[in-house]
Design a protein around this motif. Structure first.
Motif, short mmCIF file in Angstrom:
data_model
loop_
_atom_site.label_atom_id
_atom_site.label_comp_id
_atom_site.label_asym_id
_atom_site.label_seq_id
_atom_site.Cartn_x
_atom_site.Cartn_y
_atom_site.Cartn_z
N PRO A 184 0.81 -1.23 0.00
CA PRO A 184 0.00 0.00 0.00
C PRO A 184 0.84 1.28 0.00
N ALA A 185 2.12 1.17 0.42
CA ALA A 185 2.97 2.37 0.50
C ALA A 185 3.56 2.76 -0.84
N ILE A 186 3.51 1.87 -1.83
CA ILE A 186 4.09 2.17 -3.14
C ILE A 186 3.06 2.95 -3.95
N THR A 187 3.10 4.26 -3.84
CA THR A 187 2.11 5.12 -4.48
C THR A 187 2.71 6.02 -5.56
N THR A 188 4.06 6.07 -5.67
CA THR A 188 4.71 6.91 -6.67
C THR A 188 5.84 6.13 -7.33
N LYS A 189 6.34 6.65 -8.44
CA LYS A 189 7.45 5.98 -9.14
C LYS A 189 8.71 5.92 -8.27
N PRO A 190 9.11 7.01 -7.59
CA PRO A 190 10.30 6.92 -6.73
C PRO A 190 10.17 5.86 -5.65
N LYS A 191 8.98 5.73 -5.07
CA LYS A 191 8.77 4.72 -4.05
C LYS A 191 8.85 3.32 -4.64
N ALA A 192 8.33 3.15 -5.84
CA ALA A 192 8.40 1.85 -6.49
C ALA A 192 9.85 1.48 -6.80
N ILE A 193 10.61 2.46 -7.28
CA ILE A 193 12.03 2.22 -7.58
C ILE A 193 12.79 1.88 -6.30
N ALA A 194 12.51 2.62 -5.23
CA ALA A 194 13.17 2.35 -3.95
C ALA A 194 12.85 0.94 -3.46
N ALA A 195 11.59 0.53 -3.61
CA ALA A 195 11.19 -0.81 -3.17
C ALA A 195 11.87 -1.89 -3.99
N LEU A 196 11.93 -1.69 -5.31
CA LEU A 196 12.55 -2.69 -6.18
C LEU A 196 14.05 -2.81 -5.93
N VAL A 197 14.72 -1.67 -5.82
CA VAL A 197 16.17 -1.69 -5.59
C VAL A 197 16.48 -2.25 -4.21
N GLY A 198 15.80 -1.74 -3.19
CA GLY A 198 16.04 -2.21 -1.83
C GLY A 198 15.76 -3.69 -1.68
N GLY A 199 14.62 -4.13 -2.21
CA GLY A 199 14.27 -5.55 -2.14
C GLY A 199 15.24 -6.41 -2.92
N GLY A 200 15.64 -5.92 -4.10
CA GLY A 200 16.58 -6.68 -4.92
C GLY A 200 17.93 -6.86 -4.24
N VAL A 201 18.44 -5.79 -3.63
CA VAL A 201 19.73 -5.87 -2.94
C VAL A 201 19.64 -6.79 -1.73
N ALA A 202 18.53 -6.69 -0.98
CA ALA A 202 18.37 -7.54 0.20
C ALA A 202 18.29 -9.02 -0.19
N VAL A 203 17.55 -9.32 -1.26
CA VAL A 203 17.46 -10.70 -1.72
C VAL A 203 18.81 -11.20 -2.22
N ALA A 204 19.52 -10.34 -2.97
CA ALA A 204 20.85 -10.71 -3.46
C ALA A 204 21.80 -10.99 -2.29
#
Length: 249
Positions: A184-204
Motif C-alpha cells: 500500500p505504501a508504493i504510491t509513486t514511481k520513486p517509491k516503487a524504484i526504492a522498493a525494487l532496488v532495496g528488495g533486490g539488494v536484500a534478496v541478493a
C-alpha cells in the motif's frame, strides 16, 4: 475513571487513535508469535517489545535473531529502519519545548508514525488554542493508547505462539506482514524504484550469503539512495517539461 471525566484533549486523542488501534492489533499478534518461533523465551519476547516498541524494527529484529545474525547487525538494522524517527522528532520538538525533560523522554519513547501524524495534524489545526499541557495530553493519549494495545497484542501473540506447532510454518508470517505494509505504501514511481532496488539488494545479499547478514541493511540503504535519486531525476524531467511547455508560442 470513565472517559467522559477525562480532560478534553485526552478524550480527543483516544477517539482519534481508536480506528488505528484495530489496524495494529494483527501486527502485534504476529510480532509476539514470531518472537517465540524465532527461539526467544516469553520473557525475552516481552522485553524486546517493551524496549523497542517499533513494529517494523521489532519484526526485522525478530527475523534476524531467528537466523542467528550478529547482535550488532540486529541493532544496526533496527536503527536504519527507524531513521525516520529523527525527522519526526525534529518536526514535533518545537511543540514540546515547554515540557520538562521527564515528559520529553516519555514522549520520545512512545513516538510512532501514527502518534506523530495525528499530533502534528492536531497542532497545526488548533495550535493557537492549545497550551503546552493540552498538547502533551493529546500526544500521550495517542501514544500510550498505541503502546498499551501493541503490548497486549504482542503478549497474546507470545502466548499463542508458544502453542503453535512448528508444522504451521509461522516463520512465513513476518515476510507476509512486511509485504502487507510495503504494497500500500508504493504510491509513486520513486517509491516503487526504492522498493525494487532495496528488495533486490536484500534478496541478493541472502542469495550470495553476505557476511554477518548485512544484506537487509545494504538493501535498506540502497533503497533510500535509489528513491532519492529517482525523485530528483523525475522532478528535473518534470520541471524541464513544464518549462518547454511554457515557452511554446
Amino acid at each position: 475513571m470513565s472517559l467522559v471525566h477525562l480532560p478534553p484533549e485526552i478524550r480527543r486523542g483516544v477517539r482519534d487513535v481508536a480506528p488505528l488501534l484495530i489496524g495494529i492489533a494483527p501486527f502485534g499478534l504476529v510480532a509476539g508469535a514470531a518472537a517465540i518461533d524465532a527461539g526467544l523465551t516469553p520473557l525475552q519476547a516481552v522485553g524486546l517489545s517493551v524496549v523497542v516498541f517499533a513494529g517494523a524494527s521489532q519484526l526485522a529484529a525478530i527475523d534476524l535473531l531467528g537466523s542467528n545474525a550478529e547482535l550488532l547487525v540486529v541493532v544496526l538494522t533496527g536503527a536504519v529502519i527507524n531513521l525516520r524517527m529523527l525527522m519526526y522528532s525534529a518536526s514535533i520538538a518545537p511543540h514540546f519545548r515547554a515540557l520538562r525533560s521527564g515528559w520529553k523522554s516519555l514522549c520520545a519513547y512512545v513516538l510512532t508514525d501514527q502518534a506523530y501524524a495525528l499530533s502534528i495534524a492536531r497542532y497545526t489545526d488548533a495550535e493557537a488554542e492549545l497550551d503546552p499541557r493540552e498538547r502533551r495530553r493529546y500526544y500521550l493519549a495517542v501514544g500510550l493508547s498505541l503502546w498499551v494495545v501493541w503490548q497486549c497484542c504482542t503478549l497474546l501473540g507470545i502466548v499463542v505462539g508458544a502453542r503453535v506447532p512448528d508444522s504451521w510454518g509461522l516463520a512465513f508470517a513476518v515476510p507476509l506482514v512486511f509485504l502487507s505494509l510495503l504494497i500500500p505504501a508504493i504510491t509513486t514511481k520513486p517509491k516503487a524504484i526504492a522498493a525494487l532496488v532495496g528488495g533486490g539488494v536484500a534478496v541478493a545479499g541472502e542469495v550470495f550469503a553476505v557476511p554477518l547478514d548485512l544484506g537487509l541493511i545494504l538493501g535498506g540503504l540502497a533503497g533510500v539512495v535509489a528513491g532519492v535519486i529517482a525523485d530528483e531525476r523525475l522532478s528535473t524531467v518534470s520541471g524541464n517539461a513544464e518549462s518547454d511547455a511554457g515557452g511554446e508560442p
